[in-house]
Design a protein around this motif. Sequence first.
Motif, mmCIF file in Angstrom:
data_model
loop_
_atom_site.group_PDB
_atom_site.id
_atom_site.type_symbol
_atom_site.label_atom_id
_atom_site.label_comp_id
_atom_site.label_asym_id
_atom_site.label_seq_id
_atom_site.Cartn_x
_atom_site.Cartn_y
_atom_site.Cartn_z
ATOM 1 N N GLU A 62 -2.605 18.190 -48.818
ATOM 2 C CA GLU A 62 -4.007 18.439 -49.159
ATOM 3 C C GLU A 62 -4.933 18.346 -47.945
ATOM 4 N N ASN A 63 -4.426 17.842 -46.823
ATOM 5 C CA ASN A 63 -5.285 17.665 -45.655
ATOM 6 C C ASN A 63 -4.655 18.113 -44.336
ATOM 7 N N GLU A 64 -3.346 18.078 -44.230
ATOM 8 C CA GLU A 64 -2.667 18.381 -42.969
ATOM 9 C C GLU A 64 -2.688 19.885 -42.693
ATOM 10 N N PRO A 65 -3.234 20.340 -41.553
ATOM 11 C CA PRO A 65 -3.280 21.779 -41.261
ATOM 12 C C PRO A 65 -1.888 22.402 -41.281
ATOM 13 N N LEU A 66 -1.726 23.463 -42.056
ATOM 14 C CA LEU A 66 -0.408 24.077 -42.210
ATOM 15 C C LEU A 66 0.112 24.653 -40.900
ATOM 16 N N LEU A 67 -0.751 25.218 -40.077
ATOM 17 C CA LEU A 67 -0.283 25.830 -38.822
ATOM 18 C C LEU A 67 0.408 24.821 -37.920
ATOM 19 N N GLU A 68 0.055 23.550 -38.056
ATOM 20 C CA GLU A 68 0.701 22.522 -37.237
ATOM 21 C C GLU A 68 2.116 22.194 -37.717
ATOM 22 N N LEU A 69 2.472 22.661 -38.885
ATOM 23 C CA LEU A 69 3.781 22.367 -39.473
ATOM 24 C C LEU A 69 4.797 23.479 -39.262
ATOM 25 N N LEU A 70 4.380 24.578 -38.657
ATOM 26 C CA LEU A 70 5.282 25.713 -38.452
ATOM 27 C C LEU A 70 6.258 25.424 -37.320
ATOM 28 N N PRO A 71 7.421 26.076 -37.324
ATOM 29 C CA PRO A 71 8.362 25.918 -36.205
ATOM 30 C C PRO A 71 7.738 26.387 -34.887
ATOM 31 N N ASN A 72 8.285 25.914 -33.800
ATOM 32 C CA ASN A 72 7.788 26.302 -32.478
ATOM 33 C C ASN A 72 7.786 27.820 -32.322
ATOM 34 N N GLY A 73 6.698 28.347 -31.779
ATOM 35 C CA GLY A 73 6.609 29.782 -31.534
ATOM 36 C C GLY A 73 5.878 30.555 -32.616
ATOM 37 N N TYR A 74 5.638 29.913 -33.767
ATOM 38 C CA TYR A 74 4.959 30.597 -34.872
ATOM 39 C C TYR A 74 3.487 30.187 -34.891
ATOM 40 N N MET A 75 2.610 31.184 -34.956
ATOM 41 C CA MET A 75 1.176 30.910 -34.850
ATOM 42 C C MET A 75 0.336 31.524 -35.963
ATOM 43 N N PHE A 76 0.962 32.195 -36.904
ATOM 44 C CA PHE A 76 0.249 32.869 -37.993
ATOM 45 C C PHE A 76 0.894 32.475 -39.311
ATOM 46 N N ALA A 77 0.059 32.200 -40.309
ATOM 47 C CA ALA A 77 0.600 31.856 -41.632
ATOM 48 C C ALA A 77 -0.295 32.402 -42.725
ATOM 49 N N SER A 78 0.339 32.778 -43.808
ATOM 50 C CA SER A 78 -0.359 33.328 -44.956
ATOM 51 C C SER A 78 0.307 32.834 -46.229
ATOM 52 N N LYS A 79 -0.464 32.728 -47.285
ATOM 53 C CA LYS A 79 0.104 32.449 -48.602
ATOM 54 C C LYS A 79 0.060 33.743 -49.393
ATOM 55 N N ILE A 80 1.204 34.174 -49.873
ATOM 56 C CA ILE A 80 1.353 35.461 -50.559
ATOM 57 C C ILE A 80 1.472 35.212 -52.062
ATOM 58 N N PHE A 81 0.509 35.722 -52.814
ATOM 59 C CA PHE A 81 0.486 35.499 -54.263
ATOM 60 C C PHE A 81 1.531 36.363 -54.969
ATOM 61 N N TYR A 82 2.238 35.767 -55.921
ATOM 62 C CA TYR A 82 3.137 36.541 -56.774
ATOM 63 C C TYR A 82 2.308 37.258 -57.833
ATOM 64 N N PRO A 83 2.542 38.524 -58.048
ATOM 65 C CA PRO A 83 1.728 39.251 -59.031
ATOM 66 C C PRO A 83 2.029 38.820 -60.464
ATOM 67 N N PHE A 84 1.044 38.982 -61.320
ATOM 68 C CA PHE A 84 1.300 38.907 -62.754
ATOM 69 C C PHE A 84 2.114 40.140 -63.147
ATOM 70 N N ILE A 85 2.732 40.087 -64.307
ATOM 71 C CA ILE A 85 3.649 41.146 -64.719
ATOM 72 C C ILE A 85 3.146 41.779 -66.004
ATOM 73 N N MET A 86 2.973 43.080 -65.966
ATOM 74 C CA MET A 86 2.623 43.814 -67.182
ATOM 75 C C MET A 86 3.835 44.601 -67.651
ATOM 76 N N MET A 87 4.265 44.329 -68.868
ATOM 77 C CA MET A 87 5.352 45.084 -69.474
ATOM 78 C C MET A 87 4.759 46.142 -70.407
ATOM 79 N N PRO A 88 5.516 47.196 -70.721
ATOM 80 C CA PRO A 88 4.989 48.234 -71.631
ATOM 81 C C PRO A 88 4.540 47.642 -72.958
ATOM 82 N N LYS A 89 3.493 48.208 -73.539
ATOM 83 C CA LYS A 89 2.987 47.731 -74.819
ATOM 84 C C LYS A 89 4.053 47.855 -75.904
ATOM 85 N N LEU A 90 4.123 46.844 -76.745
ATOM 86 C CA LEU A 90 5.084 46.768 -77.856
ATOM 87 C C LEU A 90 6.527 46.645 -77.385
ATOM 88 N N TRP A 91 6.718 46.480 -76.073
ATOM 89 C CA TRP A 91 8.085 46.335 -75.543
ATOM 90 C C TRP A 91 8.580 44.919 -75.778
#
Length: 235
Positions: A12-41
Amino acid sequence: MEYFYPIGNDPENEPLLELLPNGYMFASKIFYPFIMMPKLWHSSNSEIPHKYYPVKEDILKFGKPLTWEELRKSSGLRNIAEMSIAVTAALTGAEYCRKVYRRPDLSNKLENHLVENIYFPLEDQFSVLLMRDMLSVLASNGAKRIKFATISGEQGTYKISDINAEMIIKLCSEPITICDENKDFIFTCNFDEVAAVFSAKKDCRELLTRNHLEGIIFDEKTPLVWENYNYFLLK
């Protein structure tokens, strides 16, 4: 290669970029999409024992991804941080999660706008609907193979051009870390999460956007639990 997730000692407080392996300088959180199935399926098979949820084979064949931004707008949530809090509160139960996610008002607002054929993303694993886009990112520097390591200790290598639906489902079955053979890019996930952490050795916001991945970008002070901190929207 081993399983890796940058949770640190104080997510909740520790900067994530400081936790990456050596050499890595960019980080992103990628959201999983919600799922729409066909109607009445409906199918007789369910991914989850205690309630109906489409199996991954059917999601790959018939499912359509819905972005968090689409559902944020339709439910009236103010920003993507509120959307993330609402999703986590709905999935984990607002009374059991971290304080920042104890917002039943937001989870109710979201759930009240979901129709019957729309499903929350699954926790603890990558989304099968994102895997092709993730593989495109991993291959973008010319890599021909990916490496993977699961939280349970299994390790392996796949040739990207050989990855089929069965392999995608295997890669989306438990917490796992995957990277390209050159280790330029890493995707990893953990328990109770509906978003992957992506890390790289260079700024990749354009690459992620080009491959239709939705999420946020960590700045130098943003922790893993990012909703109350500064962040950049990936769009």
